[in-house]
Design an enzyme around this catalytic site. Structure first.
Site, PDB file in Angstrom:
ATOM      1  N   SER A 195      -7.545  22.428 -19.349  1.00 54.32           N
ATOM      2  CA  SER A 195      -7.273  22.211 -20.768  1.00 54.32           C
ATOM      3  C   SER A 195      -8.030  21.048 -21.389  1.00 54.32           C
ATOM      4  CB  SER A 195      -5.767  21.966 -20.923  1.00 54.32           C
ATOM      5  OG  SER A 195      -5.476  21.532 -22.208  1.00 54.32           O
ATOM      6  N   HIS A 223      -5.261  29.118 -20.017  1.00 53.06           N
ATOM      7  CA  HIS A 223      -6.285  28.991 -21.064  1.00 53.06           C
ATOM      8  C   HIS A 223      -7.320  30.104 -21.019  1.00 53.06           C
ATOM      9  CE1 HIS A 223      -4.901  25.212 -22.697  1.00 53.06           C
ATOM     10  NE2 HIS A 223      -4.602  24.881 -21.453  1.00 53.06           N
ATOM     11  N   LYS A 251      -0.895  31.281 -25.661  1.00 49.66           N
ATOM     12  CA  LYS A 251      -2.151  30.688 -26.126  1.00 49.66           C
ATOM     13  C   LYS A 251      -3.018  31.751 -26.806  1.00 49.66           C
ATOM     14  CE  LYS A 251      -1.482  26.639 -23.439  1.00 49.66           C
ATOM     15  NZ  LYS A 251      -1.268  26.144 -22.085  1.00 49.66           N
TER      16      LYS A 251
HETATM   17  C1  LIG Z   1       0.055  25.694 -21.549  1.00 52.40           C
HETATM   18  C2  LIG Z   1       0.022  25.813 -20.083  1.00 52.40           C
HETATM   19  C3  LIG Z   1       1.140  26.238 -19.358  1.00 52.40           C
HETATM   20  C4  LIG Z   1       2.478  26.453 -20.025  1.00 52.40           C
HETATM   21  O1  LIG Z   1       2.496  27.639 -20.751  1.00 52.40           O
HETATM   22  P1  LIG Z   1       3.583  27.795 -21.938  1.00 52.40           P
HETATM   23  O2  LIG Z   1       3.630  29.258 -22.166  1.00 52.40           O
HETATM   24  O3  LIG Z   1       3.062  27.023 -23.081  1.00 52.40           O
HETATM   25  O4  LIG Z   1       4.865  27.269 -21.400  1.00 52.40           O
HETATM   26  C5  LIG Z   1       1.022  26.414 -18.007  1.00 52.40           C
HETATM   27  N1  LIG Z   1      -0.137  26.150 -17.375  1.00 52.40           N
HETATM   28  C6  LIG Z   1      -1.228  25.734 -18.019  1.00 52.40           C
HETATM   29  C7  LIG Z   1      -2.484  25.474 -17.270  1.00 52.40           C
HETATM   30  C8  LIG Z   1      -1.189  25.534 -19.400  1.00 52.40           C
HETATM   31  O5  LIG Z   1      -2.257  25.089 -20.041  1.00 52.40           O
END
Ligand SMILES: *Cc1c(COP(=O)(O)O)cnc(C)c1O
Length: 399
Positions: A195, A223, A251
């Site tokens: 991220s 992502h 996302k």
């Molecule tokens: C955002 C994210 C999560 C969590 O996902 P949500 O659906 O927002 O709870 C898990 N792992 C990674 C690598 C993320 O970037």
């Protein structure tokens, strides 16, 4: 008085401590609508230097699908036909056709036998890692917080290896092999796209290392889901070698929820043993339906995202900015936290929302602006962002 107990919580002091350490965060009103590529400016008068619109380069809604009419329609139909909420755990009476249909589509997307939807990616990680109950976890040092939490809660021995360094992983595994019991269960966990750095894990080499020790591999594609066909795992043809494919619906798919894809046995185990699945209400049906529709639409948005990413990266590099990574996430690294904050502030004045990311989220000396363009930004939007960076960079003394 001296026998009086004081077992309360002094949260005021904790907040003040955060503030002193410059770690206090607040909810900025613009974040409420920040999934959209552009939002109306409601602060007219205070900052009259741009016209009524902010461009948002801060959301993980990479394909712009959170604002897509067809996705919204799918959610609305599911709300009416199935219900706004699942009403119970899937194992009780919360299982609906919306869930089953989404899971078939996800299994298909990930080229897996089966998939299981969770109420968030966070819940998917915590539930899956604890349910697997490994003896040893090998974890990339920059893995997401939900992996870190799941690993801690599982009680496994946790071995952290250097970021994206397959050699470091191999060495750590060799060291561990000297003291391991022969039937210890080993799980390697990594994000695919990271991220904050916008880089990609060396999945081929990681799978190789796993094979050498008979360890399992779990890849978190939060992502990458939707942005890459089948995720990075799918693009690289590694579906047969990755035991646990995890992702989020929240996302690029513009909905809410998380999922795991893998073989039949894995999914059957998880739906029995993952406590965040068993003891939590099923994913809201509108979110399930929205994510399913978004998955079907993702491919038509990928080229537009790619074009925007290239235009933005090339423009920034031509100005002399240092842009890390090689994905749709563009970390513009400026060094110290004051520079990053000054850039963030100055960009905001131009109506560009692009957050400064500073320690402790990233290491000291690597403060950055994390830019996340969307497929729904126009070429003119990208150019306005670039113009903002040029003006801001000069004013702040970075260029
Ligand atoms: C955002 C994210 C999560 C969590 O996902 P949500 O659906 O927002 O709870 C898990 N792992 C990674 C690598 C993320 O970037």
């Amino acid at each position: 008085m001296d026998h009086q107990h004081a077992h309360g919580f002094d949260l005021q002091t904790r907040l003040r401590e955060r503030e002193r350490a410059d770690l206090r965060r607040s909810l900025d009103p613009i974040e409420e609508v920040s999934a959209r590529a552009r939002v109306a400016d409601d602060s007219a008068g205070e900052t009259p230097s741009f016209d009524e619109e902010r461009l948002v380069f801060a959301a993980n809604n990479y394909l712009g699908l959170a604002g897509d009419e067809r996705v919204a329609t799918a959610a609305a139909e599911a709300a009416r036909e199935v219900g706004t909420g699942a009403g119970a755990s899937r194992l009780v009476v919360g299982d609906t056709p919306a869930h089953r249909s989404l899971e078939r589509r996800l299994a298909d997307e990930k080229d897996a036998e089966r998939a299981l939807a969770f109420s968030s990616g966070y819940a998917a990680n915590v539930g899956t890692i604890t349910a697997l109950d490994p003896d040893v976890i090998f974890s990339d040092e920059l893995n997401h917080a939900s992996i870190v939490d799941g690993a801690r809660l599982s009680g496994a021995d946790i071995v952290i290896y250097d970021h994206c360094d397959a050699n470091a992983l191999t060495e750590a595994m060799a060291d561990r092999a000297e003291i391991a019991e022969p039937d210890d269960s080993w799980l390697i966990i990594t994000d695919s796209v990271f991220s904050m750095d916008g880089d990609v894990a060396p999945l081929d080499a990681i799978c190789e290392a796993a094979t050498n020790y008979g360890a399992w591999t779990m890849v978190d594609e939060a992502h990458a889901t939707g942005v890459y066909d089948g995720g990075i795992v799918g693009e690289r043809g590694l579906t047969d070698r990755v035991d646990v494919q995890l992702g989020t619906l929240s996302k690029a798919l513009g909905a809410q929820g998380g999922f795991v894809a893998g073989d039949e046995t894995l999914v059957e185990h998880l739906l029995n043993a993952a406590r965040s699945f068993v003891f939590s209400t099923g994913l809201a049906p509108p979110a399930a339906a929205a994510a399913e529709r978004a998955l079907a639409l993702a491919s038509e948005r990928r080229d537009a995202l790619k074009t925007n990413v290239e235009r933005l990266r090339e423009g920034l590099e031509a100005m002399g900015y240092e842009v890390w990574g090689d994905t749709h996430i563009l970390p513009v690294v400026v060094g110290d936290r004051e520079a990053a904050l000054a850039l963030d502030d100055r960009l905001r004045e131009d109506g560009i929302v692009a957050p400064a990311i500073r320690p402790p989220t990233v290491p000291e000396g690597t403060s950055r602006i994390r830019l996340a363009p969307q497929a729904t930004h126009t070429a003119a939007d990208i150019d306005r962002c670039l113009a903002g960076f040029e003006a801001a960079g000069e004013e702040v003394g970075l260029l």
